[in-house]
Write a protein that holds these residues in place. Sequence first.
Motif, short mmCIF file in Angstrom:
data_model
loop_
_atom_site.label_atom_id
_atom_site.label_comp_id
_atom_site.label_asym_id
_atom_site.label_seq_id
_atom_site.Cartn_x
_atom_site.Cartn_y
_atom_site.Cartn_z
N ALA A 130 1.01 -1.13 -0.03
CA ALA A 130 0.07 -0.09 0.02
C ALA A 130 0.64 1.21 -0.10
N ARG A 131 2.09 1.14 0.68
CA ARG A 131 3.01 2.37 0.64
C ARG A 131 3.41 2.50 -0.54
N LEU A 132 3.89 1.64 -1.27
CA LEU A 132 4.56 1.80 -2.68
C LEU A 132 3.62 2.18 -3.71
N LEU A 133 2.52 1.93 -3.44
CA LEU A 133 1.38 2.36 -4.40
C LEU A 133 0.86 3.74 -4.11
N ASP A 134 1.00 4.12 -2.90
CA ASP A 134 0.22 5.42 -2.41
C ASP A 134 0.89 6.61 -3.24
N GLY A 135 0.07 7.40 -3.76
CA GLY A 135 0.59 8.63 -4.51
C GLY A 135 0.68 8.34 -5.99
N ASP A 136 0.71 7.04 -6.28
CA ASP A 136 0.87 6.71 -7.72
C ASP A 136 -0.63 6.81 -8.33
N THR A 137 -0.60 7.80 -9.38
CA THR A 137 -2.00 8.24 -9.98
C THR A 137 -2.55 6.95 -10.91
N ALA A 138 -1.82 5.96 -11.11
CA ALA A 138 -2.23 4.79 -11.94
C ALA A 138 -3.11 3.98 -11.23
N PHE A 139 -3.16 4.02 -9.84
CA PHE A 139 -3.79 3.20 -8.82
C PHE A 139 -4.68 3.97 -7.97
N ASP A 140 -6.02 3.31 -7.84
CA ASP A 140 -6.84 3.73 -6.58
C ASP A 140 -6.81 2.31 -5.62
N VAL A 141 -6.20 2.46 -4.59
CA VAL A 141 -6.04 1.37 -3.58
C VAL A 141 -6.79 1.35 -2.26
N THR A 142 -7.45 0.30 -2.18
CA THR A 142 -8.07 0.01 -0.78
C THR A 142 -7.37 -1.10 -0.12
N LEU A 143 -6.99 -0.79 1.03
CA LEU A 143 -6.28 -1.98 1.94
C LEU A 143 -7.37 -2.69 2.87
N SER A 144 -7.56 -3.86 2.86
CA SER A 144 -8.72 -4.39 3.56
C SER A 144 -8.23 -5.36 4.73
N ALA A 148 3.95 -13.54 -5.64
CA ALA A 148 5.10 -12.74 -5.66
C ALA A 148 5.74 -12.76 -4.30
N ARG A 149 7.07 -12.86 -4.03
CA ARG A 149 7.98 -12.90 -2.87
C ARG A 149 7.62 -11.79 -2.10
N THR A 150 7.83 -10.62 -2.70
CA THR A 150 8.05 -9.26 -1.94
C THR A 150 6.81 -8.12 -2.33
N PRO A 151 6.64 -7.16 -1.70
CA PRO A 151 5.76 -6.16 -2.18
C PRO A 151 6.18 -5.36 -3.35
N ALA A 152 7.61 -5.53 -3.54
CA ALA A 152 8.08 -4.80 -4.70
C ALA A 152 7.72 -5.84 -6.05
N GLU A 153 7.86 -6.88 -5.70
CA GLU A 153 7.49 -7.64 -6.77
C GLU A 153 5.96 -7.77 -7.33
N ALA A 154 5.21 -7.51 -6.29
CA ALA A 154 3.64 -7.48 -6.54
C ALA A 154 3.51 -5.97 -7.22
N ALA A 155 4.11 -5.02 -6.71
CA ALA A 155 4.06 -3.77 -7.15
C ALA A 155 4.18 -3.57 -8.74
N ALA A 156 5.48 -4.35 -9.05
CA ALA A 156 5.88 -4.48 -10.59
C ALA A 156 4.85 -5.36 -11.40
N TRP A 157 4.24 -6.39 -10.87
CA TRP A 157 3.10 -7.11 -11.47
C TRP A 157 1.91 -6.23 -11.57
N LEU A 158 1.51 -5.56 -10.80
CA LEU A 158 0.28 -4.70 -11.14
C LEU A 158 0.68 -3.48 -12.24
N ARG A 159 1.89 -3.17 -12.16
CA ARG A 159 1.92 -2.02 -13.11
C ARG A 159 2.24 -2.77 -14.47
N ALA A 160 2.59 -4.03 -14.51
CA ALA A 160 2.73 -4.81 -15.89
C ALA A 160 1.51 -5.22 -16.39
#
Length: 254
Positions: free
Chosen positions: A17-31, A231-243
């Motif tokens: 959530a922190r990695l994606l916060d402020g990225d205008t490509a995503f509207d994120v909800t953490l449940s 994904a093993r890390t949040p960084a990998e997850a963020a890359a997956w979402l951006r791809a």
Amino acid sequence: MRRVLILGGTGEARELARLLDGDTAFDVTLSLAGRTAAPLPAAGRTRSGGFGGAAGLAGWLRAERAGALVDATHPFAAAISRHAADAASAAAVPLLAVRRPGWNAGPGDRWHLADTLAEAAALLPALGTRAFLTVGRQDLAAFAATRLFCLVRSVDPPAPPLPADHRLVLARGPFTVEDELRLMRDHRIDVLVTKDSGGDATAAKLAAARAFGLPVLVVRRPRPPSGVPVARTPAEAAAWLRALPHALPPGATP
């Protein structure tokens, strides 16, 4: 903008959530499931409480026109992971699981593996008489019938049933090796019981058990649902979402 729902409750979920916060490509909800009385703060928008199973989660994904679902729950939250897989399939939403690597036994470790908590409880009496239980407050019932002394650590007070002879310690990690050595020494612990949660926040207990030469009873983690990318890390997850392809979510109109 892609709407992303992160099923959380872990450090990995908060970091994503922190990695994606402020990225205008995503509207994120953490449940968050709402099982922890005072969850740690997280970036962006959060919601608390369940969805009502797989059908309820699928309905939320459709209603909110979600473009991706990330299962960043605890590695042992098997029921939630199944619901996520079923809901993502029903709503035709891309799904990713985030799973931190599990722990591995090293030189000097005395590990004993169990596939279930019930199996671990059955093996425990042969390994020691004073156990340090670090399995989470929702799984203590499996050890309620044991006659051993149990040191129980939990973030929030657990509900009964609990072992008859127990001492409760309320604490939240991360813990240092020195913390764990002191705790085990003060309570004369001779066996550690843990789930293979992985990560650094609670790994110090394994180093402490190694230093004392104690047996460690490790419950293996369940496998993620078949066919779900991991994904093993949040960084990998963020890359997956951006791809992900920039397709419209189900039900959306140009």
